[in-house]
Every structure is written in C-alpha cells, then in structure tokens.
Scaffold this motif. Sequence first.
Motif, short mmCIF file in Angstrom:
data_model
loop_
_atom_site.label_atom_id
_atom_site.label_comp_id
_atom_site.label_asym_id
_atom_site.label_seq_id
_atom_site.Cartn_x
_atom_site.Cartn_y
_atom_site.Cartn_z
N ASP A 28 7.69 23.19 1.77
CA ASP A 28 7.11 22.08 1.00
C ASP A 28 8.11 21.64 -0.08
O ASP A 28 8.08 22.12 -1.21
CB ASP A 28 5.79 22.56 0.37
N THR A 38 19.11 20.00 -8.42
CA THR A 38 20.26 20.88 -8.11
C THR A 38 21.55 20.13 -7.84
O THR A 38 22.63 20.71 -8.00
CB THR A 38 19.97 21.74 -6.85
N CYS A 113 27.87 35.97 -7.46
CA CYS A 113 28.53 34.66 -7.61
C CYS A 113 29.79 34.73 -8.46
O CYS A 113 30.63 33.84 -8.40
CB CYS A 113 27.55 33.65 -8.20
N ARG A 152 10.64 28.26 -0.93
CA ARG A 152 11.26 26.97 -1.27
C ARG A 152 12.08 27.01 -2.54
O ARG A 152 12.93 26.15 -2.77
CB ARG A 152 10.20 25.87 -1.37
N LEU A 190 17.50 37.99 -10.88
CA LEU A 190 18.23 37.47 -9.72
C LEU A 190 18.68 38.68 -8.92
O LEU A 190 19.59 39.41 -9.33
CB LEU A 190 19.43 36.63 -10.20
N MET A 209 14.58 35.21 -7.04
CA MET A 209 15.14 34.67 -8.28
C MET A 209 14.08 34.01 -9.15
O MET A 209 13.25 33.26 -8.65
CB MET A 209 16.23 33.63 -7.94
N GLY A 211 14.24 31.34 -11.11
CA GLY A 211 15.23 30.27 -11.27
C GLY A 211 15.34 29.71 -12.67
O GLY A 211 16.44 29.56 -13.21
N PHE A 215 18.52 29.89 -15.05
CA PHE A 215 19.12 28.64 -15.47
C PHE A 215 19.44 28.65 -16.97
O PHE A 215 20.56 28.34 -17.39
CB PHE A 215 18.17 27.48 -15.14
N ALA A 218 22.15 31.10 -17.83
CA ALA A 218 23.44 30.65 -17.27
C ALA A 218 24.08 29.59 -18.16
O ALA A 218 25.28 29.66 -18.48
CB ALA A 218 23.24 30.11 -15.85
N ALA A 248 26.45 26.34 -8.70
CA ALA A 248 25.07 26.80 -8.57
C ALA A 248 24.08 25.67 -8.76
O ALA A 248 23.05 25.61 -8.09
CB ALA A 248 24.78 27.91 -9.59
N ASN A 249 24.41 24.77 -9.71
CA ASN A 249 23.48 23.68 -10.04
C ASN A 249 24.27 22.62 -10.79
O ASN A 249 24.96 22.95 -11.76
CB ASN A 249 22.33 24.23 -10.91
N ARG A 251 23.38 20.54 -12.89
CA ARG A 251 23.02 20.43 -14.31
C ARG A 251 23.73 21.51 -15.13
O ARG A 251 24.10 21.28 -16.28
CB ARG A 251 21.50 20.52 -14.47
N ILE A 252 23.92 22.69 -14.54
CA ILE A 252 24.67 23.75 -15.23
C ILE A 252 26.14 23.33 -15.34
O ILE A 252 26.78 23.49 -16.39
CB ILE A 252 24.56 25.10 -14.47
N PHE A 306 28.86 32.48 -12.95
CA PHE A 306 27.73 33.26 -13.47
C PHE A 306 26.88 33.65 -12.26
O PHE A 306 26.67 32.84 -11.36
CB PHE A 306 26.90 32.38 -14.42
#
Length: 319
Positions: A28, A38, A113, A152, A190, A209, A211, A215, A218, A248-249, A251-252, A306
Amino acid sequence: MTYSRIAGTGSHLPEKVLTNHDLERMVDTSDQWIVERTGIRRRHLAAAGQTTCDLAEQAARRAMEAAAVRPADIDLVIVATTTPDRVFPSTACLLQARLELGDCPAFDVQAVCTGFVYALDVANRFIQTGGARCALVVGAETMSRIVDWSDRSTCILFGDGAGAVILRASDEPGIVSTHLHADGRYQHLLTTDGGVSDPPPGGNPHIRMSGNEVFRVAVNTLGAIVDETLAANGLEQGSVDWLVPHQANIRIIRATARKLGLPMERVIVTIEEQGNTSAASIPLALDTAVRDGRIRRGETLLLEAFGGGFTWGSALLVY
Ligand code: UT7
C-alpha cells in the motif's frame, strides 16, 4: 608523506529494475509518496542466483581497467558489505579468487551503510604505514535479499549494486582525513530481526527500521560530521568541490549539503535511479560522476555516510 590516491573507479548495477509503480502493486504505497519522502523512483535488483560477489567482480574489473592495474599489482582487498554471499569465506576472499589476484590480505568490513567509508579508512591506514601499495576497496550489496517485501516502510528504500576504487600509494594527496564513529546504543532503531547465532523466527533475517527516528539522528549526526571534517582540515563552508553522500534519502542529502554550504549542483545524487544500496552507494555515486566528467582530477571531495549500528563517518580527499 605517503598518501592514498584513487587511481580508478568502477561500478555495476544488476539489470533488473523495480519502479515505484511496480511497488504500488506489491504494498500500500504510491509513486508520489516515495518520490516526495525519499527521492527514489527506481532501484536495481539482483537476479535469482546473482550474488554480491558477482556484482563486486564487475565493479572491481572496471576500477582495475580505469586505474590500469594488473591483478599482480593489487596487494590488499577489502569488501564492505552487509549481505555477503556466505557466512564464510569472506566476500573479499571469493573476489580475490575470482580476479586471480594471488596472495594478499583480503577481508570484509561490516559497518552497514557506512561500510565503504570504514573500508576506505582501513585501506588508507595500510597504505600510509607501508602495509600495502595498491588496494582494491569495494562496496557491494544485495540488500534485496534481506528486505521484507511486505513492509512498505522499508521495501521501497533499498536496491542492489556495487562500486569499487583502486587506491594507490602516492606522494601527492590523496585522502587527507577520515573520521569514523559508532554508537551501538542505537542498535534497535535500524537492525535485522536475527542473524546466524541469533536466528530470526521465520528463516531469513529481514530489515527492521524506525525510519522517522533514524532520519532525525541521521540529519543531526551528518551535520556534526561535516563540522568535524571541515574543522579538522581548517576549511570553510563551501570550500569543498563535491559532496559524494551515502544515498539514503534526498531530504537527508539536502540537509547535509546545506550544512556544507554547497548548492545541489555540487552534490552527486544517484538515489532517484538506485535507491539505497547501503555500502555500495558512495562508490556507485563516485564512479557515476567520474565517468560522466563532473568530478575531475585535483578536486576536493567529501564522502559521508550514516547507517545501522549506528555507524557514521566521512572521508575528505583530493581526487
Ligand atoms: O541508510 C541507512 C540510514 N537510513 C536512513 O537514513 C533512512 C532514514 N529514514 C527515512 O528516510 C524516512 O524516515 C522514511 C523515508 C523511511 C520514512 O519517511 P518519514 O517522512 O519519516 O515517514 P514516517 O515513517 O514518519 O511515516 C509517515 C506516514 C505514516 O503514516 P501515519 O502514521 O502518519 O498515518 C506511515 O505509515 O507515512 C506512512 N508510510 C507510507 N505511506 C505510503 C510509511 N511508509 C509508507 C509508504 N507509502 N511506503
């Protein structure tokens, strides 16, 4: 003084691509949610029977070709991986045999990572102390094997791939500083739900995780390591040519670039096409930008990562 210089880079992605739209049919989720939260649109997945060593081999061969080194030149092999082919021998030993490198130290590094930054630091220390003159350093992962494809919150994030560098001893810089950290008190945020000596309930281990909490830590931690790296080298914000971050993302990555005082044009971003390939993501990004001509000889790069542990680290180097 002896420095470690990157003499060549290489990478490899498996052929199979899984898009966000494919994931919409599995859990979903939506393409819009994944892109907004992400930055990921696609990721590559290893085929059945294709292993971490298979991916590492292709990346390593390309790096060796780019550096114009022969198998006999290599005197150290380090593979950073969380998803080794087997419990033992190490993936580094499997790779050493595949490439017919002959007798030299070969071992894996496990820092999730941050694995590639750890491996680079270790290889750099070998070279600086005269223990090696030409090191093959690889980050390679088949994260898809430990993803819970019904979760998800994590299955949308990860991908498979490998990246490699050849490090050679040189009088010219080179790696100028490395900074490694770990704090095992965060292990539960994690992790996998089991392993070898602590087997998971249902057979294979899967990623778990928290998340949102990961986040937040991180972003703060990577901000701190930017400060640490700049201060250790007497550098100002904005004085590095390129940021080559763990992917990883988005935004990070944006937050870290801001902290470093770099516009996004000076940041190597591969997350859209590759997702989070754990230890492989930095050498994959590096090879992409070297081959497309963005990163040039003499430029200063900041590598940072990270990951699980928590582990984190950075490497400042002149390419
Ligand atoms: O590489 C190692 C280090 N790893 C990282 O640095 C990863 C760090 N964490 C992250 O990148 C982000 O936390 C995620 C991308 C994993 C999640 O983004 P978020 O903005 O932190 O979302 P969230 O976990 O706070 O979830 C927000 C909402 C929740 O719904 P409710 O409770 O607000 O109703 C989730 O259930 O989004 C929901 N959600 C999803 N919705 C659609 C979680 N996953 C999905 C999904 N599709 N795939």
